[in-house]
Enzyme design. Structure first.
Site, PDB file in Angstrom:
ATOM      1  N   HIS A 267       0.806  -1.219   0.000  1.00 55.56           N
ATOM      2  CA  HIS A 267       0.000   0.000   0.000  1.00 55.56           C
ATOM      3  C   HIS A 267       0.841   1.270   0.000  1.00 55.56           C
ATOM      4  CE1 HIS A 267      -3.762  -2.110   0.406  1.00 55.56           C
ATOM      5  NE2 HIS A 267      -3.374  -2.712   1.517  1.00 55.56           N
TER       6      HIS A 267
ATOM      7  N   ASP B  62      -9.783  -5.125   5.700  1.00 60.52           N
ATOM      8  CA  ASP B  62     -10.229  -5.888   4.537  1.00 60.52           C
ATOM      9  C   ASP B  62     -11.153  -7.028   4.950  1.00 60.52           C
ATOM     10  OD1 ASP B  62      -9.020  -4.334   2.659  1.00 60.52           O
ATOM     11  OD2 ASP B  62      -7.270  -5.613   2.389  1.00 60.52           O
TER      12      ASP B  62
END
Length: 263
Positions: free
Chosen positions: A44, A175
């Site tokens: 990320h 997530d």
């Protein structure tokens, strides 16, 4: 001491993630702040291979375990992340035991896997011992962490955790909550139940349970109380922003206080 050895001794290891600070300075910040390990995030964050290598080598010299978070279990260069100096890998989006086995196959030397014998490695100061010794020493320190962060991974967690060569299972909190249909609602009972199942399956398989992405207020209920010993506490930019916001707010309030000039 390697992260793998520390975990095998039963220690709890608190980590910090490097996402924005992409130089060796974050290694010293992590160590000076009292954290036990560094996560170099290439999933990320805009950290490239060369930057990840410099950070991993700096961590090695500083005596701080550093793991790299990769892009996923199916990328072709998993072992390359180990070759450039990482002590281990955190592999996101592991949805099946088959994917966990592929991670082990790519990252462990024979007979446990099929990792290619590399050239000179920074983890040995580029002074390589004989191949059998190199393989043995590398295996002893290499940590492989599978991240489970989906309904698919949850449904197969018992099989994932049981894969030989995987050292730990770490939950990607946000997530997983999103895939459960509870985006942002980490405190929801469905999310906590998923955490509980993953923690129990991981520990039943003799592996280390870990968490990442939890706010501090939920670390006790979703992490420590479930036996988590591999904890990624925060990342560099969130700490910087939180600290800067708190300071600016305090100074702003101080600057707007009307002075009292009465005798």
């Amino acid at each position: 001491m390697s992260l793998r050895e520390a975990l095998r001794q039963g220690r709890s290891m608190l980590g910090l993630a490097a996402c924005v600070l992409r130089g060796p300075e974050i290694v010293l910040v992590t160590r000076s702040a009292g954290f036990d390990w560094l996560l170099i995030d290439t999933e990320h964050a805009p950290i490239d291979l060369a930057e990840a290598s410099r950070m991993a080598v700096a961590a090695q010299l500083a005596g701080l375990p550093a793991l790299i978070r990769t892009l996923g279990p199916d990328v072709p260069d998993l072992a390359r992340m180990l070759d450039i100096g990482a002590e281990g890998l955190v592999v996101p989006h592991v949805d099946s035991a088959a994917q966990a086995r592929r991670i082990v196959e790519a990252c462990r030397f024979p007979p446990h896997g099929r990792r290619s014998v590399p050239g000179p490695l920074p983890s040995f100061g580029f002074d390589m011992p004989p191949v059998p010794e190199m393989m043995s020493r590398a295996e002893a320190r290499t940590s492989l962490v599978a991240m489970v962060e989906s309904v698919a991974g949850l449904s197969e967690i018992e099989a994932i955790a049981a894969v030989p060569g995987i050292d730990a299972v770490m939950i990607g909190a946000n997530d997983l909550a999103t895939d459960l249909g509870r985006p942002g609602a980490l405190e929801h009972p469905d999310v906590h139940a998923a955490f509980t199942r993953i923690a129990r399956a991981t520990q039943s398989a003799g592996k280390v349970f870990g968490v990442i992405g939890l706010p501090e207020a939920l670390l006790a209920s979703h992490g420590v109380s479930l036996g988590a010993r591999l904890i990624l506490a925060a990342n560099d930019i969130n700490l910087l922003l939180d600290g800067a916001t708190s300071l600016s707010g305090r100074l702003r309030r101080l600057a707007t206080v009307t002075p009292d000039h009465s005798p």
